[in-house]
Design a protein around this motif. Structure first.
Motif, mmCIF file in Angstrom:
data_model
loop_
_atom_site.group_PDB
_atom_site.id
_atom_site.type_symbol
_atom_site.label_atom_id
_atom_site.label_comp_id
_atom_site.label_asym_id
_atom_site.label_seq_id
_atom_site.Cartn_x
_atom_site.Cartn_y
_atom_site.Cartn_z
ATOM 1 N N MET A 132 0.852 -1.197 0.000
ATOM 2 C CA MET A 132 0.000 0.000 0.000
ATOM 3 C C MET A 132 0.885 1.244 0.000
ATOM 4 O O MET A 132 0.956 1.984 0.972
ATOM 5 C CB MET A 132 -0.930 -0.019 1.215
ATOM 6 C CG MET A 132 -2.384 0.081 0.848
ATOM 7 S SD MET A 132 -2.726 1.593 -0.058
ATOM 8 C CE MET A 132 -2.620 2.768 1.281
ATOM 9 N N LEU A 137 -1.311 3.908 -4.488
ATOM 10 C CA LEU A 137 -2.495 4.725 -4.240
ATOM 11 C C LEU A 137 -2.690 5.746 -5.364
ATOM 12 O O LEU A 137 -3.793 5.929 -5.869
ATOM 13 C CB LEU A 137 -2.372 5.429 -2.881
ATOM 14 C CG LEU A 137 -3.616 6.162 -2.386
ATOM 15 C CD1 LEU A 137 -4.795 5.219 -2.234
ATOM 16 C CD2 LEU A 137 -3.330 6.854 -1.054
ATOM 17 N N ILE A 158 -8.413 -1.126 -1.959
ATOM 18 C CA ILE A 158 -7.651 -1.314 -0.714
ATOM 19 C C ILE A 158 -8.510 -2.183 0.199
ATOM 20 O O ILE A 158 -9.695 -1.901 0.372
ATOM 21 C CB ILE A 158 -7.390 0.014 0.027
ATOM 22 C CG1 ILE A 158 -6.738 1.027 -0.894
ATOM 23 C CG2 ILE A 158 -6.535 -0.218 1.277
ATOM 24 C CD1 ILE A 158 -6.762 2.442 -0.313
ATOM 25 N N GLN A 193 -1.816 8.654 2.049
ATOM 26 C CA GLN A 193 -1.214 7.321 2.163
ATOM 27 C C GLN A 193 -0.605 7.127 3.548
ATOM 28 O O GLN A 193 -0.785 6.088 4.192
ATOM 29 C CB GLN A 193 -0.166 7.152 1.053
ATOM 30 C CG GLN A 193 0.388 5.742 0.919
ATOM 31 C CD GLN A 193 1.703 5.566 1.661
ATOM 32 O OE1 GLN A 193 2.371 6.553 1.959
ATOM 33 N NE2 GLN A 193 2.045 4.320 1.944
#
Length: 259
Positions: A132, A137, A158, A193
DNA sequence: GCTCCTGTTGCTAC
DNA sequence: GGTAGCAACAGGAG
């Protein structure tokens, strides 16, 4: 109601309690809660030893030593219970009887929870995983015309963010939940993020402080924005709400609307 | 302007 | 409060 931080703690606690124990018997209340026939579930799991129990996105995953996997998705209304076999009175959505007398049961007033034997492995990154990244993102938000909150909630983008923490994350990141995902500038995506990880990890820490044995979710008072008990954000701004299809979004004017 | 097509949103049933 | 599924709607291409 349980979201990622709660599930993380449940998984830790349940792992300690059930790891290396043999599953003796499975009971299911409704066939529709299960992706295979009950007979197939029994053949695969009964008599098998639990290798580990972990959180995986918004699901709990039981890995057995014969490589069979059972996932438990509590959806919005399911609850995990640990009890002694002598205390099992009702037919719960699922009862997993382990050798030694402990039972892992799921109760669910709306019967929404689902159980899957050997589900197809998701390639979608977990919110707390190494994958991630800012780059990931950004790529998911690029040219995306959906509202950012919808994107964060989308488990195909996600895994692990629900309504409550989506609101918390967006408040910390100072981004309006109604912002169009593709319009959010790179420096804000970077902040977002980092905020996703910070908010979730911090919540895990806070829940650990509250209780070490917990396997059932409660409303958490440490939620600063997605919290009906609060009228103002920590910075003193009025918390606004907007509901769609029964789901509530909490936000303040501090959050920038990118559109 | 209109129609088809596609993506998005809103709502409902589980 | 989570998801699938579908109707309603909006916007763009032709």
């Amino acid at each position: 109601m349980p979201e990622l931080p709660d599930l993380e703690i449940f998984a830790e606690n349940l792992d300690k309690r059930f790891r290396n124990k043999v599953l003796e018997q499975v009971e299911i209340k409704l066939a529709k809660s299960l992706n295979v026939a009950l007979a197939e579930l029994k053949v695969n799991l009964e008599g098998q030893e639990l290798k580990s129990l972990t959180r995986n996105g918004l699901a709990i995953s039981l890995q057995f030593k014969n490589h069979a996997v059972l996932t438990v998705d509590l959806m919005s209304s399911g609850k995990i219970n640990v009890l002694r076999s002598s205390d099992v009175t009702a037919v719960n959505l699922i009862n997993l009887y382990f050798k030694g007398g402990d039972v892992l049961a799921v109760t669910d007033p709306k019967d929404l929870s689902v159980f899957k034997l050997n589900p197809i492995q998701a390639t979608v990154p977990d919110a707390l995983s190494k994958e991630m990244t800012f780059e990931y993102l950004s790529s998911m938000l690029l040219d995306n015309k959906k509202q950012i909150k919808k994107v964060l909630l989308d488990q195909k983008i996600i895994r692990g963010i629900g309504h409550a923490y989506a609101d918390e994350i967006l408040w910390y990141a100072e981004i309006s939940p109604f912002s169009i995902a593709g319009k959010i500038p790179a420096n804000q995506i970077k902040k977002l993020q980092k905020t996703i990880k910070y908010v979730l990890l911090d919540a895990i820490k806070q829940i650990k402080k509250l209780s070490t044995e917990q396997v059932a979710a409660e409303m958490h008072d440490f939620l600063l924005i997605h919290n009906p008990g609060k009228e103002k954000s920590p910075t003193g701004r009025v918390i606004k709400t907007r509901s769609k299809a029964g789901m509530m979004t909490y936000y303040t004017d501090e959050q920038v609307l990118w559109s």
